[in-house]
Design an enzyme around this catalytic site. Structure first.
Site, mmCIF file in Angstrom:
data_model
loop_
_atom_site.group_PDB
_atom_site.id
_atom_site.type_symbol
_atom_site.label_atom_id
_atom_site.label_comp_id
_atom_site.label_asym_id
_atom_site.label_seq_id
_atom_site.Cartn_x
_atom_site.Cartn_y
_atom_site.Cartn_z
ATOM 1 N N TYR A 23 0.878 -1.178 0.000
ATOM 2 C CA TYR A 23 0.000 0.000 0.000
ATOM 3 C C TYR A 23 0.904 1.212 0.000
ATOM 4 O O TYR A 23 1.834 1.299 0.814
ATOM 5 C CB TYR A 23 -0.867 0.046 1.267
ATOM 6 N N HIS B 79 -0.401 4.868 -1.206
ATOM 7 C CA HIS B 79 -1.171 6.113 -0.975
ATOM 8 C C HIS B 79 -0.293 7.346 -1.141
ATOM 9 O O HIS B 79 -0.275 8.228 -0.283
ATOM 10 C CB HIS B 79 -1.799 6.094 0.431
ATOM 11 N N GLU C 191 -3.293 -0.330 -3.676
ATOM 12 C CA GLU C 191 -4.592 0.347 -3.765
ATOM 13 C C GLU C 191 -4.941 0.802 -5.166
ATOM 14 O O GLU C 191 -6.086 1.160 -5.423
ATOM 15 C CB GLU C 191 -4.658 1.530 -2.784
ATOM 16 N N SER D 121 -12.057 -3.345 3.445
ATOM 17 C CA SER D 121 -13.422 -2.825 3.632
ATOM 18 C C SER D 121 -14.304 -3.880 4.295
ATOM 19 O O SER D 121 -15.148 -3.559 5.130
ATOM 20 C CB SER D 121 -14.036 -2.427 2.291
ATOM 21 N N ARG E 44 -27.586 -1.360 -6.607
ATOM 22 C CA ARG E 44 -26.963 -1.931 -5.409
ATOM 23 C C ARG E 44 -28.043 -2.369 -4.407
ATOM 24 O O ARG E 44 -27.925 -3.405 -3.757
ATOM 25 C CB ARG E 44 -26.035 -0.878 -4.785
ATOM 26 N N LEU F 254 -18.989 6.063 -0.135
ATOM 27 C CA LEU F 254 -17.769 6.363 -0.888
ATOM 28 C C LEU F 254 -18.153 6.897 -2.261
ATOM 29 O O LEU F 254 -18.991 6.312 -2.959
ATOM 30 C CB LEU F 254 -16.901 5.103 -1.068
ATOM 31 N N VAL G 264 -16.688 4.988 9.337
ATOM 32 C CA VAL G 264 -15.667 4.176 8.652
ATOM 33 C C VAL G 264 -15.067 4.973 7.490
ATOM 34 O O VAL G 264 -13.902 4.810 7.146
ATOM 35 C CB VAL G 264 -16.266 2.839 8.152
ATOM 36 N N ILE H 60 -13.906 7.693 7.346
ATOM 37 C CA ILE H 60 -13.005 8.735 7.837
ATOM 38 C C ILE H 60 -11.736 8.829 6.988
ATOM 39 O O ILE H 60 -11.151 9.903 6.848
ATOM 40 C CB ILE H 60 -12.649 8.520 9.340
ATOM 41 N N ASP H 61 -11.307 7.699 6.386
ATOM 42 C CA ASP H 61 -10.079 7.780 5.574
ATOM 43 C C ASP H 61 -10.291 8.614 4.307
ATOM 44 O O ASP H 61 -9.335 8.962 3.627
ATOM 45 C CB ASP H 61 -9.536 6.384 5.248
ATOM 46 N N VAL I 174 -11.689 5.763 13.723
ATOM 47 C CA VAL I 174 -10.350 5.178 13.561
ATOM 48 C C VAL I 174 -10.070 4.958 12.072
ATOM 49 O O VAL I 174 -10.850 4.304 11.373
ATOM 50 C CB VAL I 174 -10.238 3.852 14.355
ATOM 51 N N ASN J 81 -7.576 3.379 10.562
ATOM 52 C CA ASN J 81 -7.061 2.070 10.104
ATOM 53 C C ASN J 81 -7.683 0.960 10.959
ATOM 54 O O ASN J 81 -6.985 0.250 11.683
ATOM 55 C CB ASN J 81 -5.534 2.018 10.150
HETATM 56 N N1 LIG Z 1 -11.573 3.372 8.495
HETATM 57 C C1 LIG Z 1 -11.059 2.285 7.950
HETATM 58 O O1 LIG Z 1 -10.240 1.590 8.552
HETATM 59 C C2 LIG Z 1 -11.503 1.849 6.595
HETATM 60 C C3 LIG Z 1 -11.195 0.568 6.103
HETATM 61 C C4 LIG Z 1 -11.681 0.191 4.860
HETATM 62 C C5 LIG Z 1 -12.452 1.100 4.089
HETATM 63 N N2 LIG Z 1 -12.710 2.347 4.594
HETATM 64 C C6 LIG Z 1 -13.523 3.349 3.862
HETATM 65 O O2 LIG Z 1 -14.904 3.046 3.945
HETATM 66 C C7 LIG Z 1 -15.576 3.736 2.895
HETATM 67 C C8 LIG Z 1 -16.536 2.796 2.183
HETATM 68 O O3 LIG Z 1 -15.776 1.840 1.455
HETATM 69 P P1 LIG Z 1 -16.458 0.690 0.586
HETATM 70 O O4 LIG Z 1 -15.387 -0.257 0.200
HETATM 71 O O5 LIG Z 1 -17.680 0.185 1.243
HETATM 72 O O6 LIG Z 1 -16.904 1.510 -0.715
HETATM 73 P P2 LIG Z 1 -17.979 1.015 -1.786
HETATM 74 O O7 LIG Z 1 -17.694 1.815 -3.033
HETATM 75 O O8 LIG Z 1 -18.037 -0.464 -1.858
HETATM 76 O O9 LIG Z 1 -19.376 1.510 -1.155
HETATM 77 C C9 LIG Z 1 -19.736 2.852 -1.002
HETATM 78 C C10 LIG Z 1 -21.241 2.935 -1.177
HETATM 79 O O10 LIG Z 1 -21.661 4.257 -0.820
HETATM 80 C C11 LIG Z 1 -22.768 4.567 -1.650
HETATM 81 N N3 LIG Z 1 -23.019 5.991 -1.583
HETATM 82 C C12 LIG Z 1 -22.320 7.011 -2.161
HETATM 83 N N4 LIG Z 1 -22.886 8.194 -1.838
HETATM 84 C C13 LIG Z 1 -23.950 7.920 -1.035
HETATM 85 C C14 LIG Z 1 -24.931 8.703 -0.383
HETATM 86 N N5 LIG Z 1 -24.946 10.041 -0.508
HETATM 87 N N6 LIG Z 1 -25.859 8.062 0.382
HETATM 88 C C15 LIG Z 1 -25.863 6.734 0.511
HETATM 89 N N7 LIG Z 1 -24.977 5.923 -0.113
HETATM 90 C C16 LIG Z 1 -24.025 6.519 -0.864
HETATM 91 C C17 LIG Z 1 -22.349 4.037 -3.012
HETATM 92 O O11 LIG Z 1 -23.479 3.875 -3.884
HETATM 93 C C18 LIG Z 1 -21.712 2.709 -2.629
HETATM 94 O O12 LIG Z 1 -22.626 1.623 -2.675
HETATM 95 C C19 LIG Z 1 -14.460 4.289 1.999
HETATM 96 O O13 LIG Z 1 -14.227 5.645 2.317
HETATM 97 C C20 LIG Z 1 -13.265 3.456 2.386
HETATM 98 O O14 LIG Z 1 -12.039 4.100 2.092
HETATM 99 C C21 LIG Z 1 -12.239 2.724 5.811
#
Ligand SMILES: NC(=O)c1ccc[n+]([C@@H]2O[C@H](COP(=O)([O-])OP(=O)(O)OC[C@H]3O[C@@H](n4cnc5c(N)ncnc54)[C@H](O)[C@@H]3O)[C@@H](O)[C@H]2O)c1
Length: 374
Positions: A93, A95, A117, A133, A202, A239, A266, A268-269, A297, A299
């Protein structure tokens, strides 16, 4: 090829880029595997497990100096920059769009850097991000349930309720990989689950696989207003690829939430989906705004390295095998998914978004390879 596995030195990073099972696969294919001493210990893999798989345990200097392909989990940090060098392929990774000093160090070193990524399928899926995720999604209700307990400052409600007492209400914003996995666990814990999603396609998929056990609603500001005031636990999982998360939860909306309710953001990143979200760490995961406990958090998978390491290496190993069998240039020429992962090669920046982020020159990978830079 000589494949190295470096120990992570970033604080609180316990994952390792290759399991003993992965090491054995590479050894069976005729490669030499060098594992830095104690690299796997944080994920419960002692050095002896790698040795039994046919790998050699080496020092930090050796793993960086002698490997042709070096596997890591996290991006190199400043003390590792002097170890970057021409002739080495780094797979990890990265970034780097958010890290100019590392971008410069990679370009100046002449290394080939392939980022997990940005490995991307022809359909735009990110196969090396998906397992993280899944894990973060599955952790979210667990973290939320914990902080809903009274001694932790929460409302004092049990997610699953008991016979004759209603369960807690869980609201999930976004039904993608994180949202779906959060729903599965929240349902398993007995909660009443609502997902707000904006993609109808979806939602059809979620309707099918969750067979009507969750309430699926089209995401709109009105719908959110109505749902969030009843929620005991809200999970932010939206996202918009390549963009900051939309700030769906305004401060005004936060004021309507139940006192002692928990908001696990979640997303937050990507900046978080509440106006009041700011990144926290496993050491100090929560803070309170308007009586709502924020868990942000950045990560989350780092909390469960035994699971995260296995989930990560399950998806990286096929690409590692291709890189080891064919060399970096051969592998990226043959596999467009891996080609999209290449960020830096032979002093050239080959990922447009990174070049744009830092105002640096961009060279298409094809041109860099044609110039024989690697
Ligand atoms: N904090 C952590 O440790 C951590 C770990 C993994 C992923 N993440 C983050 O979690 C987030 C989600 O990741 P993911 O893999 O599920 O993404 P994903 O693309 O699979 O899912 C995101 C979903 O959000 C929906 N969406 C977008 N705008 C919307 C809105 N206004 N209202 C409702 N739904 C909406 C999309 O249609 C999609 O289905 C990302 O920001 C990712 O980077 C954080």
């Amino acid at each position: 090829m000589r494949v190295g596995v470096a120990r992570e030195i970033k604080q609180q990073e316990y994952r390792v880029a290759l399991t003993p099972a992965g090491a054995r696969e590479l050894v069976k294919r005729g490669h030499e595997v060098l594992v830095e001493r104690t690299a796997g210990v944080g994920s419960a893999f002692p050095d002896e497990a790698y040795e039994r798989a046919g790998a050699t345990i080496v020092s930090v200097d050796d793993v960086w100096a002698r490997s042709d392909l070096l596997l890591k989990v996290k991006e190199p940090i400043a003390p590792e920059y002097p170890r970057l060098r021409e002739g080495l392929t780094l797979f990890t990774y990265l970034h780097i769009a958010a890290d100019e000093p590392l971008t410069q160090a990679l370009v100046e070193s002449g290394i080939t850097a392939i980022a997990y990524e940005t490995v991307e399928t022809d359909h735009g899926a990110l196969p090396l991000l998906a397992p993280m995720s899944e894990i973060a999604g599955r952790l979210a209700p667990q973290a939320g349930a914990d902080h809903l307990e009274k001694p932790k400052g929460g409302r004092g409600i049990l997610l699953g309720g008991v016979a004759g007492v209603a369960p807690a209400r869980v609201l999930i914003l976004g039904g993608g990989m994180v949202g779906y996995n959060a729903a599965v666990i929240a349902l398993g814990m007995g909660a009443q689950v609502t997902i707000l999603e904006r993609s109808v396609e979806r939602m059809r998929f979620l309707e099918q696989i969750l067979s009507g056990r969750v309430q699926l609603l089209m995401s709109s500001s009105l719908q959110l207003e109505e749902a969030i005031k009843d929620a005991d636990l809200t999970i932010g999982a939206v996202l918009i690829p390549g963009a900051l998360a939309p700030k769906l939860v305004t401060r005004e909306l936060l004021e309507t939430m139940k006192a002692g309710s928990v908001f696990v953001d979640v997303a937050i990143d990507q900046g978080g989906c509440a106006e009041t979200s700011k990144p926290t760490t496993h050491d100090d995961p929560v803070y309170i705004v308007e009586d709502v406990i924020h868990y942000c958090v950045a990560n989350m998978p780092g909390a469960v390295p035994i699971t995260s390491t296995r989930a990560l290496t399950n998806v990286t190993l096929p690409y590692v095998e291709q890189l080891a069998d064919n060399g970096a240039t051969g592998a990226v020429a043959a596999n467009s998914e891996l080609a999209r992962g290449v960020n830096v090669i032979g002093g050239k920046l080959t990922y447009a978004a990174v070049a744009e982020a830092h105002g640096m020159d961009y060279t298409p990978l094809r041109d860099a390879l044609a110039a024989g830079v690697a």
